[in-house]
Design an enzyme around this catalytic site. Structure first.
Site, PDB file in Angstrom:
ATOM      1  N   GLN A   1       0.857  -1.182   0.000  1.00 29.96           N
ATOM      2  CA  GLN A   1       0.000   0.000   0.000  1.00 29.96           C
ATOM      3  C   GLN A   1       0.895   1.234   0.000  1.00 29.96           C
ATOM      4  O   GLN A   1       2.109   1.116   0.187  1.00 29.96           O
ATOM      5  CB  GLN A   1      -0.950  -0.029   1.201  1.00 29.96           C
ATOM      6  CG  GLN A   1      -1.973  -1.146   1.097  1.00 29.96           C
ATOM      7  CD  GLN A   1      -2.893  -1.256   2.297  1.00 29.96           C
ATOM      8  OE1 GLN A   1      -2.701  -0.600   3.323  1.00 29.96           O
ATOM      9  NE2 GLN A   1      -3.902  -2.110   2.187  1.00 29.96           N
TER      10      GLN A   1
ATOM     11  N   SER B   1      -4.240  -9.395   5.300  1.00 29.26           N
ATOM     12  CA  SER B   1      -5.472  -8.699   4.925  1.00 29.26           C
ATOM     13  C   SER B   1      -6.505  -9.723   4.509  1.00 29.26           C
ATOM     14  O   SER B   1      -6.196 -10.627   3.718  1.00 29.26           O
ATOM     15  CB  SER B   1      -5.209  -7.718   3.770  1.00 29.26           C
ATOM     16  OG  SER B   1      -6.428  -7.310   3.167  1.00 29.26           O
TER      17      SER B   1
ATOM     18  N   CYS C   1     -13.585  -5.298   5.776  1.00 33.21           N
ATOM     19  CA  CYS C   1     -12.265  -5.426   6.392  1.00 33.21           C
ATOM     20  C   CYS C   1     -12.138  -6.718   7.205  1.00 33.21           C
ATOM     21  O   CYS C   1     -12.668  -6.833   8.303  1.00 33.21           O
ATOM     22  CB  CYS C   1     -11.937  -4.225   7.275  1.00 33.21           C
ATOM     23  SG  CYS C   1     -10.215  -4.198   7.817  1.00 33.21           S
ATOM     24  N   GLY C   2     -11.407  -7.687   6.643  1.00 39.41           N
ATOM     25  CA  GLY C   2     -11.273  -8.984   7.279  1.00 39.41           C
ATOM     26  C   GLY C   2     -10.416  -8.989   8.519  1.00 39.41           C
ATOM     27  O   GLY C   2     -10.808  -9.520   9.568  1.00 39.41           O
ATOM     28  N   THR C   3      -9.213  -8.397   8.452  1.00 42.93           N
ATOM     29  CA  THR C   3      -8.352  -8.366   9.631  1.00 42.93           C
ATOM     30  C   THR C   3      -8.943  -7.471  10.719  1.00 42.93           C
ATOM     31  O   THR C   3      -8.808  -7.752  11.906  1.00 42.93           O
ATOM     32  CB  THR C   3      -6.933  -7.896   9.264  1.00 42.93           C
ATOM     33  OG1 THR C   3      -7.022  -6.723   8.440  1.00 42.93           O
ATOM     34  CG2 THR C   3      -6.168  -8.972   8.528  1.00 42.93           C
TER      35      THR C   3
END
Length: 345
Positions: free
Chosen positions: A85, A93, A255-257
């Site tokens: 990023q 992520s 947002c998974g994390t």
């Protein structure tokens, strides 16, 4: 054309969050482990050069990430990857794991088997198991079993000139998060508030990292609060989220994390147990299914194993190249579209 470097990118998004996957031309990244490769990308000038080449203008854009597919180090892994990023390389992520899984299967790098294909991804944070539902040659859905998540500290109070005292949780879900109930800053998680949410997130992230040091107890290469995630619970029990990302944008996915980190706080407070699941909705209304699969420990600390399920979609394929005479080889960002913090890039 006398290009100095070319990298092939498969364009993928997971529930709206772009995670381009570098499937060809990725240079060799030094390091005996993926965590060591992450550290190299974040410390060596050549690592910074690669990140800026892929993530900044004129070849990159403010939205999304670029995932570097790497040879696996772990014998059980099908592939490794690191997330790039604009600010740095990141360890893990959920949305990008969905993008990487979708890319591996739909590009034929890992053989697709119907109705399900299991793909094991190696990240700097550990192994992520992805179970992909497949039909007619496409990856319809991906369910991730994430790395262990744990609470660093609950109910941390940060003094701010804008909102007075703000209480937040510091928790790990593959990277470290500051989790903030959004009502404390007088906003709702809605598309129209994205700019204000991001501005608040950047302020809070800076304050937290100035006042609190966080380091993973077993993976020292993972340290510092990466993101501020605002959260809210809707009447139907759905968790609404907005993860704010440097230098100035909102995560389009739930947002998974971040949801894994948030689930660890719910478990620590006795509000979630093994077998529980819920829907998390993003700022644009897309959804992940979040589940608590198991309890575990990390360096003696209570921890959980979460699951994240969502969809990935391919939408393009292109080759990015560097002209050796390009005066903008190092990339750039401007505050007009990247946000006020872009002046630091």
């Amino acid at each position: 054309m006398r290009w100095k470097r070319t990298i092939q990118l498969l364009d993928v998004h997971a529930e709206g969050e772009i995670g381009r996957v570098a499937i060809g031309g990725v240079p060799k990244i030094p390091g005996d482990t993926v965590a060591a490769q992450l550290a190299w990308l974040n410390s060596d000038p050549k690592g910074h050069e690669l990140r800026r080449f892929l993530c900044l203008e004129p070849r990159g854009a403010p939205i999304g990430s670029v995932n570097l597919l790497l040879p696996a180090k772990h014998p059980d892994a099908d592939a490794a990857f690191v997330i790039l990023q604009p600010d740095q390389a990141h360890a893990s992520s959920g949305s990008n794991s969905i993008c990487a899984t979708t890319a591996l299967l739909e590009a034929g790098i890992v053989e697709m088997k119907e109705p399900e294909t299991v793909v094991t991804l190696e990240t700097a944070a550990g192994l992520v198991r992805a179970v992909a539902t497949c039909r007619d040659g496409r990856c319809e859905k991906v369910k991730l079993t994430m790395v262990p998540s744990f609470v660093h500290q609950l109910d941390v109070t940060i003094s701010t000139p804008q909102w007075g005292d703000v209480t937040l949780d510091l928790s790990y879900g593959g990277i470290f998060y500051a989790l903030v109930d959004v009502d404390q800053i007088g906003l709702k998680i809605e598309k129209g508030n994205a700019a204000e949410l991001v501005k608040a997130g950047m302020i809070l992230k800076d304050l937290v990292n100035r006042q609190v040091e966080v380091v993973h107890p077993e993976i020292p290469e993972i340290s510092g609060v990466a993101y501020v995630m605002f959260r809210d619970t809707e009447v139907d029990g759905t968790v609404r989220t907005c993860t704010t990302m440097w230098p100035g944008r909102a995560d389009r996915s739930p947002c998974g994390t971040g949801n894994s980190a948030n689930l660890a706080t719910l478990h620590a407070r006795g509000k979630a147990k093994v077998g529980d699941s819920f829907i998390s909705r993003s700022i644009i209304g897309t959804q992940f299914e979040v589940g608590l699969a198991a309890e575990t420990t990390v360096a003696g600390k209570p921890a959980i194993i979460s699951t994240i399920a969502g969809r990935g979609f391919t939408f393009g394929l292109h080759q990015i190249a560097l002209d050796p005479f390009d005066p903008l080889a190092d990339g750039f960002a401007m505050t007009d579209v990247w946000g006020p913090s872009a002046g630091e890039i």
